[in-house]
Design a protein around this motif. Structure first.
Motif, short mmCIF file in Angstrom:
data_model
loop_
_atom_site.label_atom_id
_atom_site.label_comp_id
_atom_site.label_asym_id
_atom_site.label_seq_id
_atom_site.Cartn_x
_atom_site.Cartn_y
_atom_site.Cartn_z
N ALA A 3 0.93 -1.13 0.23
CA ALA A 3 0.32 -0.26 -0.55
C ALA A 3 0.77 1.21 0.33
CB ALA A 3 -0.89 -0.13 1.25
N HIS A 4 1.75 0.74 0.57
CA HIS A 4 2.66 3.15 1.24
C HIS A 4 3.53 2.89 -0.14
CE1 HIS A 4 2.04 2.80 4.81
NE2 HIS A 4 2.40 1.62 5.23
N GLU A 5 4.23 1.12 -1.17
CA GLU A 5 4.80 1.77 -1.84
C GLU A 5 3.97 2.17 -3.27
OE1 GLU A 5 7.82 1.22 -3.16
OE2 GLU A 5 8.60 0.29 -0.97
N ARG A 29 -7.36 9.94 1.92
CA ARG A 29 -8.40 8.78 2.89
C ARG A 29 -6.95 7.89 3.03
NH1 ARG A 29 -11.83 9.09 -1.26
NH2 ARG A 29 -11.48 7.98 -2.29
N HIS A 30 -6.03 7.61 2.73
CA HIS A 30 -5.04 6.75 3.00
C HIS A 30 -4.06 7.52 4.28
CE1 HIS A 30 -2.10 3.78 3.35
NE2 HIS A 30 -1.04 4.58 2.98
N LEU A 31 -4.04 8.83 3.94
CA LEU A 31 -3.53 9.42 5.15
C LEU A 31 -3.64 9.70 6.12
CD1 LEU A 31 -1.86 12.44 2.82
CD2 LEU A 31 -0.63 11.38 3.38
N GLU A 33 -5.25 7.57 7.43
CA GLU A 33 -5.66 5.93 8.33
C GLU A 33 -3.91 5.81 8.67
OE1 GLU A 33 -7.32 3.38 5.37
OE2 GLU A 33 -8.73 5.15 6.72
N CYS A 34 -2.51 6.12 7.95
CA CYS A 34 -1.46 5.79 7.92
C CYS A 34 -0.51 6.65 8.48
CB CYS A 34 -0.67 5.66 6.86
SG CYS A 34 0.87 5.19 6.14
N GLN A 35 -0.39 6.69 9.41
CA GLN A 35 0.65 7.53 10.00
C GLN A 35 2.09 7.55 9.30
OE1 GLN A 35 2.50 6.76 13.85
NE2 GLN A 35 2.77 9.15 14.02
N ALA A 36 3.09 6.44 9.08
CA ALA A 36 4.04 5.99 8.23
C ALA A 36 4.32 7.53 7.23
CB ALA A 36 4.23 4.97 7.65
N CYS A 37 2.71 7.73 6.40
CA CYS A 37 3.28 7.81 5.25
C CYS A 37 2.44 9.63 5.54
CB CYS A 37 1.25 7.62 4.04
SG CYS A 37 2.08 6.12 2.73
N ARG A 38 2.09 9.71 6.25
CA ARG A 38 2.10 11.67 7.01
C ARG A 38 3.50 11.89 7.61
NH1 ARG A 38 -2.35 9.88 9.80
NH2 ARG A 38 -1.56 9.35 11.52
ZN LIG Z 1 0.85 4.36 4.02
#
Ligand SMILES: [Zn+2]
Length: 254
Positions: A3-5, A29-31, A33-38
């Motif tokens: 998902a991150h890739e 939407r992904h941001l 719920e995803c701290q890594a991508c934030r």
């Molecule tokens: Zn992510």
């Protein structure tokens, strides 16, 4: 991980302000719920801010440039298109908005500092007002005819005529208080003199008549500022005062 890739390319585009429509909405939407991508997005934006701030310098910071290049390499196609299609300086609006955001923070900090300064000024003004009120009360007491004035002298000695002059050469402010003065003959007045430090000609500094208890006060006669005083003296003059003192001196002090 997949998902991150998948979002790596979109993140870089998003940071550049070039991601639009459904892709942007999906990433947002992904941001959510995803701290890594934030965190990755924050890093990318931080890098661009550094690059933007360094545009006036010789070169962008190496670390920031490398990280952006790495983001480009991760998904070469779209991102490279952005950089090919638009040269570096055409990305200026993005950088400008980042720089503006930084300036906004600096301004906010400066404003906070200004607010502190204004608070300090307000406190000063309140203090001045308090001092002024106090001075008004002291003056009201000193000048109130119903106030009791008592001179204390060594026990078993007779009170003598005495006076105190408080003088500020800088602005010509003068307050003079006398006590135990002898009553005056009719058509006579006491007159205060200032003998300047430079020049011997005494300057008239106000006339006064004592109350029945022998107390008197001269307040703020129109003295010219900047005259250093050597001596203050009091004489008895005809009503209305004189231009030069008539001897003898009743009171004198240096
Ligand atoms: Zn992510």
């Amino acid at each position: 991980m997949m998902a991150h890739e998948q979002f790596a390319e979109d993140l870089a585009l998003y940071a550049l302000g070039s991601l639009e429509g459904e892709a942007a909405a999906t990433l947002e939407r992904h941001l959510d719920e995803c701290q890594a991508c934030r965190q990755e997005l924050a890093r990318l934006e931080g890098d661009m801010a550094l690059l933007a701030l360094s545009t006036s310098g010789p070169a962008p910071p190496q670390r920031a440039r490398q990280r952006l290049l790495k983001a480009m390499a991760r998904e070469p196609r779209s991102l490279r298109t952005v950089f090919m299609r638009r040269r570096w300086w055409t990305l200026a609006p993005v950088f400008a908005s980042l720089v503006l955001a930084i300036f906004a923070i600096l301004l906010w900090r400066e404003n906070a500092r200004q607010r502190d300064r204004i608070d300090a000024l307000k406190a000063d003004a309140a203090n001045n007002q308090a001092s002024f009120e106090e001075a008004k009360h002291v003056l009201a007491l000193l000048t109130d005819p119903s106030a009791m004035h008592v001179t204390l002298v060594a026990a078993q000695s007779k009170p003598q005529p005495a006076a105190r002059a408080i003088y500020m050469p800088r602005n010509g402010a003068l307050v003079f208080m006398a006590s135990n003065l002898a009553p005056l003959a009719p058509e006579k007045t006491y007159q205060l003199w200032l003998v300047p430090l430079h020049g011997d000609k005494p300057m008239p500094a106000g006339t006064f008549k004592p109350d029945p208890n022998g107390n008197a006060m001269v307040m703020m006669p129109p003295m010219s500022p900047g005259v250093e005083a050597k001596t203050f003296a009091v004489t008895i003059e005809p009503d209305g005062g004189s231009a030069t003192p008539t001897m003898p001196l009743v009171l004198v002090g240096s």
